[in-house]
Design a protein around this motif. Structure first.
Motif, PDB file in Angstrom:
ATOM      1  N   ARG A 222     -58.692  60.150 105.366  1.00  0.00           N
ATOM      2  CA  ARG A 222     -59.201  61.473 105.000  1.00  0.00           C
ATOM      3  C   ARG A 222     -60.726  61.510 104.971  1.00  0.00           C
ATOM      4  NH1 ARG A 222     -55.822  63.819  99.905  1.00  0.00           N
ATOM      5  NH2 ARG A 222     -54.178  64.828 101.070  1.00  0.00           N
ATOM      6  N   ILE A 223     -61.327  60.489 104.335  1.00  0.00           N
ATOM      7  CA  ILE A 223     -62.781  60.586 104.152  1.00  0.00           C
ATOM      8  C   ILE A 223     -63.563  60.002 105.332  1.00  0.00           C
ATOM      9  CG2 ILE A 223     -62.791  60.776 101.628  1.00  0.00           C
ATOM     10  CD1 ILE A 223     -63.319  57.833 101.404  1.00  0.00           C
ATOM     11  N   ARG A 224     -62.912  59.173 106.150  1.00  0.00           N
ATOM     12  CA  ARG A 224     -63.579  58.636 107.345  1.00  0.00           C
ATOM     13  C   ARG A 224     -62.698  58.881 108.558  1.00  0.00           C
ATOM     14  NH1 ARG A 224     -67.292  54.280 107.130  1.00  0.00           N
ATOM     15  NH2 ARG A 224     -67.182  54.333 109.386  1.00  0.00           N
ATOM     16  N   PRO A 225     -62.376  60.158 108.875  1.00  0.00           N
ATOM     17  CA  PRO A 225     -61.442  60.403 109.972  1.00  0.00           C
ATOM     18  C   PRO A 225     -61.978  59.894 111.308  1.00  0.00           C
ATOM     19  CG  PRO A 225     -62.466  62.462 109.224  1.00  0.00           C
ATOM     20  CD  PRO A 225     -62.900  61.390 108.288  1.00  0.00           C
ATOM     21  N   ASP A 226     -63.309  59.753 111.421  1.00  0.00           N
ATOM     22  CA  ASP A 226     -63.899  59.311 112.689  1.00  0.00           C
ATOM     23  C   ASP A 226     -63.561  57.865 113.006  1.00  0.00           C
ATOM     24  OD1 ASP A 226     -65.608  59.043 110.308  1.00  0.00           O
ATOM     25  OD2 ASP A 226     -66.896  57.876 111.654  1.00  0.00           O
ATOM     26  N   ASP A 227     -63.510  56.999 111.979  1.00  0.00           N
ATOM     27  CA  ASP A 227     -63.267  55.582 112.225  1.00  0.00           C
ATOM     28  C   ASP A 227     -62.635  54.907 111.008  1.00  0.00           C
ATOM     29  OD1 ASP A 227     -63.212  53.092 113.259  1.00  0.00           O
ATOM     30  OD2 ASP A 227     -65.362  52.946 113.701  1.00  0.00           O
ATOM     31  N   PRO A 228     -61.352  55.204 110.746  1.00  0.00           N
ATOM     32  CA  PRO A 228     -60.731  54.644 109.544  1.00  0.00           C
ATOM     33  C   PRO A 228     -60.670  53.122 109.538  1.00  0.00           C
ATOM     34  CG  PRO A 228     -59.132  55.888 110.861  1.00  0.00           C
ATOM     35  CD  PRO A 228     -60.466  56.100 111.480  1.00  0.00           C
ATOM     36  N   ASP A 229     -60.552  52.488 110.730  1.00  0.00           N
ATOM     37  CA  ASP A 229     -60.487  51.018 110.765  1.00  0.00           C
ATOM     38  C   ASP A 229     -61.758  50.405 110.207  1.00  0.00           C
ATOM     39  OD1 ASP A 229     -57.991  50.995 111.794  1.00  0.00           O
ATOM     40  OD2 ASP A 229     -58.680  51.033 113.889  1.00  0.00           O
ATOM     41  N   ALA A 230     -62.897  50.952 110.672  1.00  0.00           N
ATOM     42  CA  ALA A 230     -64.180  50.429 110.191  1.00  0.00           C
ATOM     43  C   ALA A 230     -64.296  50.693 108.694  1.00  0.00           C
ATOM     44  CB  ALA A 230     -65.332  51.122 110.930  1.00  0.00           C
ATOM     45  N   GLY A 231     -63.856  51.866 108.264  1.00  0.00           N
ATOM     46  CA  GLY A 231     -63.929  52.212 106.844  1.00  0.00           C
ATOM     47  C   GLY A 231     -63.166  51.209 105.995  1.00  0.00           C
ATOM     48  N   MET A 232     -61.934  50.885 106.438  1.00  0.00           N
ATOM     49  CA  MET A 232     -61.097  49.923 105.686  1.00  0.00           C
ATOM     50  C   MET A 232     -61.776  48.561 105.633  1.00  0.00           C
ATOM     51  SD  MET A 232     -58.323  50.741 104.223  1.00  0.00           S
ATOM     52  CE  MET A 232     -57.010  49.546 104.101  1.00  0.00           C
ATOM     53  N   ALA A 233     -62.280  48.127 106.808  1.00  0.00           N
ATOM     54  CA  ALA A 233     -62.882  46.791 106.884  1.00  0.00           C
ATOM     55  C   ALA A 233     -64.076  46.702 105.932  1.00  0.00           C
ATOM     56  CB  ALA A 233     -63.332  46.513 108.322  1.00  0.00           C
ATOM     57  N   GLU A 234     -64.884  47.761 105.896  1.00  0.00           N
ATOM     58  CA  GLU A 234     -66.076  47.736 105.036  1.00  0.00           C
ATOM     59  C   GLU A 234     -65.702  47.634 103.559  1.00  0.00           C
ATOM     60  OE1 GLU A 234     -67.971  51.255 106.380  1.00  0.00           O
ATOM     61  OE2 GLU A 234     -68.653  50.294 108.237  1.00  0.00           O
ATOM     62  N   ILE A 235     -64.670  48.389 103.179  1.00  0.00           N
ATOM     63  CA  ILE A 235     -64.290  48.356 101.760  1.00  0.00           C
ATOM     64  C   ILE A 235     -63.715  46.988 101.407  1.00  0.00           C
ATOM     65  CG2 ILE A 235     -62.807  49.375 100.005  1.00  0.00           C
ATOM     66  CD1 ILE A 235     -62.915  51.939 101.808  1.00  0.00           C
ATOM     67  N   GLU A 236     -62.879  46.451 102.304  1.00  0.00           N
ATOM     68  CA  GLU A 236     -62.295  45.132 102.022  1.00  0.00           C
ATOM     69  C   GLU A 236     -63.385  44.072 101.895  1.00  0.00           C
ATOM     70  OE1 GLU A 236     -59.437  44.961 105.160  1.00  0.00           O
ATOM     71  OE2 GLU A 236     -57.815  45.683 103.865  1.00  0.00           O
ATOM     72  N   GLU A 237     -64.362  44.171 102.785  1.00  0.00           N
ATOM     73  CA  GLU A 237     -65.475  43.210 102.758  1.00  0.00           C
ATOM     74  C   GLU A 237     -66.256  43.354 101.446  1.00  0.00           C
ATOM     75  OE1 GLU A 237     -69.730  42.849 104.921  1.00  0.00           O
ATOM     76  OE2 GLU A 237     -68.143  43.862 106.048  1.00  0.00           O
ATOM     77  N   ALA A 238     -66.493  44.614 101.058  1.00  0.00           N
ATOM     78  CA  ALA A 238     -67.251  44.843  99.825  1.00  0.00           C
ATOM     79  C   ALA A 238     -66.510  44.293  98.613  1.00  0.00           C
ATOM     80  CB  ALA A 238     -67.505  46.336  99.650  1.00  0.00           C
ATOM     81  N   ILE A 239     -65.187  44.464  98.605  1.00  0.00           N
ATOM     82  CA  ILE A 239     -64.419  43.966  97.459  1.00  0.00           C
ATOM     83  C   ILE A 239     -64.449  42.439  97.432  1.00  0.00           C
ATOM     84  CG2 ILE A 239     -62.074  43.765  96.517  1.00  0.00           C
ATOM     85  CD1 ILE A 239     -61.678  46.668  97.135  1.00  0.00           C
ATOM     86  N   ALA A 240     -64.375  41.829  98.613  1.00  0.00           N
ATOM     87  CA  ALA A 240     -64.407  40.369  98.680  1.00  0.00           C
ATOM     88  C   ALA A 240     -65.730  39.832  98.134  1.00  0.00           C
ATOM     89  CB  ALA A 240     -64.207  39.916 100.122  1.00  0.00           C
ATOM     90  N   GLU A 241     -66.810  40.612  98.332  1.00  0.00           N
ATOM     91  CA  GLU A 241     -68.131  40.173  97.870  1.00  0.00           C
ATOM     92  C   GLU A 241     -68.347  40.442  96.383  1.00  0.00           C
ATOM     93  OE1 GLU A 241     -71.272  42.071 100.015  1.00  0.00           O
ATOM     94  OE2 GLU A 241     -70.610  41.217 101.904  1.00  0.00           O
ATOM     95  N   ASP A 242     -67.425  41.176  95.791  1.00  0.00           N
ATOM     96  CA  ASP A 242     -67.620  41.577  94.395  1.00  0.00           C
ATOM     97  C   ASP A 242     -67.784  40.388  93.472  1.00  0.00           C
ATOM     98  OD1 ASP A 242     -67.892  44.198  94.202  1.00  0.00           O
ATOM     99  OD2 ASP A 242     -65.921  44.617  93.322  1.00  0.00           O
ATOM    100  N   VAL A 243     -68.677  40.548  92.532  1.00  0.00           N
ATOM    101  CA  VAL A 243     -68.885  39.502  91.532  1.00  0.00           C
ATOM    102  C   VAL A 243     -67.881  39.782  90.414  1.00  0.00           C
ATOM    103  CG1 VAL A 243     -70.608  38.587  89.929  1.00  0.00           C
ATOM    104  CG2 VAL A 243     -71.322  39.618  92.091  1.00  0.00           C
ATOM    105  N   PRO A 244     -67.198  38.750  89.902  1.00  0.00           N
ATOM    106  CA  PRO A 244     -66.243  39.044  88.832  1.00  0.00           C
ATOM    107  C   PRO A 244     -66.955  39.626  87.608  1.00  0.00           C
ATOM    108  CG  PRO A 244     -66.417  36.673  89.244  1.00  0.00           C
ATOM    109  CD  PRO A 244     -67.256  37.348  90.259  1.00  0.00           C
ATOM    110  N   GLN A 245     -66.270  40.539  86.921  1.00  0.00           N
ATOM    111  CA  GLN A 245     -66.840  41.183  85.736  1.00  0.00           C
ATOM    112  C   GLN A 245     -67.079  40.154  84.642  1.00  0.00           C
ATOM    113  OE1 GLN A 245     -67.246  44.083  83.247  1.00  0.00           O
ATOM    114  NE2 GLN A 245     -66.445  45.500  84.745  1.00  0.00           N
ATOM    115  N   ALA A 246     -68.295  40.127  84.123  1.00  0.00           N
ATOM    116  CA  ALA A 246     -68.622  39.177  83.059  1.00  0.00           C
ATOM    117  C   ALA A 246     -67.967  39.607  81.748  1.00  0.00           C
ATOM    118  CB  ALA A 246     -70.129  39.105  82.891  1.00  0.00           C
TER     119      ALA A 246
END
Ligand code: BGC
Length: 479
Positions: A222-246
């Motif tokens: 819905r929010i990235r109708p132009d390129d949902p694959d890239a959108g998914m990959a970016e979010i997954e990558e961002a979550i993988a980089e997340d620092v655990p909550q202190a």
């Protein structure tokens, strides 16, 4: 108010700029209405107090409780909002806040006694607190990085516009003392918020953290109708980089003492320099300044406070990234200190704030005009500086591992100090007089100036990682 701009990781590093999809417009409208709702509930009491005091024989202390307990509710709401938004989702948290608004507005409008009115204020306040954390979080996680900053600015703009709208409606309804209608009207933007958020989904990022990949995919489509694959990959990558909550222990540890004290200090100084005494009690102040009729008081409040607040906020939005945070904060505090001092002198030659602003007979004198001009300069100075810039700083000074908790601690201190000021402002003017009260706020502006000058670093143009590194280096230099 919370803002996780630049940090949520959604759509990080997007290189192309497709036009905003229909769903993003909906997200923009949602965050705008959430801000308006927040502001409306902040501003509406200024005009409503006149009718409330006519209908019931309420003491100064009770007037303060009716005014300020919305901030107590918000304090609790802001503290639990992060956990609620993590557990039930950002969309559901905003929806719950909107439903609370509607319920609270109905209780307020139908209140048979001051006690029930206070209960309504608490419910509305709790909704304000939850929305002040959940709505910016929802918007920041939905928005691609190129528009994320703008989305958060829309929220700030919405707040000041909501205050203005509340003043305007107070003004329209002032002839009939229709305080119930004034308070009840806040249900309208709340219902609008429900209608806007209902057809939306939750954020892809929240779905992914819950392991709901198919839902995340649908949201990205819905929010990235132009390129949902890239959108998914970016979010997954961002979550993988997340620092655990202190843990909370780490939030308060020596290591992050500097950003924590800075966040709390900024939040407290934003309030103890008097903004919400003016926002909430504007009509009473204008009554004391000699604005005889209720119509004159509400007109002064609407235009001199409400409209100026909206316009000057736009200055900060335009210049905060160009001029930097420190110059705006310091210049604003100079304007606030000078104008409050002038307002104090104006009030010294005026009568005390009357218990009943309707029956008092003072006329607008030169001192009244000086008070009016002083308040305009004060509001403008606040709105281009401490108003928005404090929130920008609070959201960029915390290292990623403690950002969520750090922001909510600072937000809670902000609501707590807002409560203190609005709870005791009238009693303070009763005991030491208006002039001394305004001079006290002016003195606190001077203290804030000195503290910011000495301790608050410039963060313009620095990445969040560079800011984090700055604290570690400072700590090393001190040790
Ligand atoms: C403050 C609110 C205040 C508003 C006025 C915000 O930045 O946090 O407490 O009512 O500005 O515009």
């Amino acid at each position: 108010m919370s803002d996780v701009s630049e940090s949520s990781g959604v759509d990080r590093g997007s290189v192309h700029s497709p036009p905003l999809g229909r769903w993003l417009w909906l997200v923009g409208a949602t965050i705008l209405v959430a801000g308006v709702l927040f502001g409306y509930d902040q501003g509406v009491i200024a005009g409503a107090l006149i009718g409330i005091e006519k209908e019931w024989d309420v003491s100064t202390r009770l007037v303060e409780v009716i005014t300020s307990w919305v901030t107590l509710g918000a304090l609790v709401g802001a503290l639990v909002a992060g956990t609620v938004a993590d557990r039930i989702g950002r969309r559901a948290a905003v929806l719950a806040a909107a439903v609370l608004f509607v319920a609270g507005a109905i209780v307020e409008a139908a209140a048979p006694s001051p006690t029930v009115l206070v209960v309504g204020r608490l419910i509305v306040g709790f909704g304000v607190g939850v929305a002040s954390v959940a709505a910016p979080l929802y918007a920041a996680e939905m928005a691609p990085s190129r528009v994320r900053g703008r989305f958060v600015s829309i929220y700030q703009f919405g707040i000041t516009f909501g205050i203005f709208l509340a003043y305007l409606i107070d003004q329209l309804l002032s002839s009939g003392d229709s305080w119930r209608a004034m308070l009840g009207v806040s249900a309208v933007p709340a219902i609008l918020l429900v209608l806007l958020i209902l057809p939306s989904t939750d954020t892809p990022r929240w779905y992914l953290t819950k392991g709901r990949t198919a839902d995340a995919r649908r949201a990205v489509e819905r929010i990235r109708p132009d390129d949902p694959d890239a959108g998914m990959a970016e979010i997954e990558e961002a979550i993988a980089e997340d620092v655990p909550q202190a843990s909370w222990g780490e939030v308060f540890s020596r290591r992050w003492r500097t950003p924590l004290l800075l966040g709390i200090g900024l939040a407290v100084f934003q309030q103890v320099t008097g903004i919400n005494a003016i926002i909430y009690y504007a009509n009473k102040i204008f009554a004391a300044a000699g604005f005889e009729s209720v119509a004159d008081q509400t007109a002064a409040t609407t235009w001199a406070i409400g409209a100026v607040n909206v316009l000057a906020t736009l200055i900060a939005v335009a210049f905060v990234d160009r001029l930097g945070r420190r110059p705006l904060l310091l210049a604003g505090l100079v304007g606030m200190a000078v104008s409050l001092t002038a307002v104090g002198f104006a009030f010294r030659s005026l009568a005390d704030i009357p218990e009943d602003p309707v029956t008092q007979t003072a006329r607008v004198t030169n001192s009244g005009v000086i008070a009016l001009v002083g308040l305009v300069v004060y509001i403008a100075s606040f709105a281009f500086s401490l108003g928005p810039v404090v929130w920008t700083l609070i959201n960029e000074i915390f290292p990623r591992s403690i950002r969520g908790r750090g922001v909510s601690v600072a937000t809670a201190f902000n609501w707590g100090s807002a409560w203190l000021v609005s709870q005791f402002f009238l009693s303070l003017t009763d005991s030491i007089g208006q002039a001394a009260t305004f001079w006290l706020f002016a003195a606190l502006c001077v203290v804030a100036f000195g503290w910011i000058w000495r301790f608050v670093p410039e963060t313009r143009g620095r990445s969040l990682e560079e800011i984090e590194e700055m604290w570690v280096e400072r700590d090393r230099a001190v040790a």
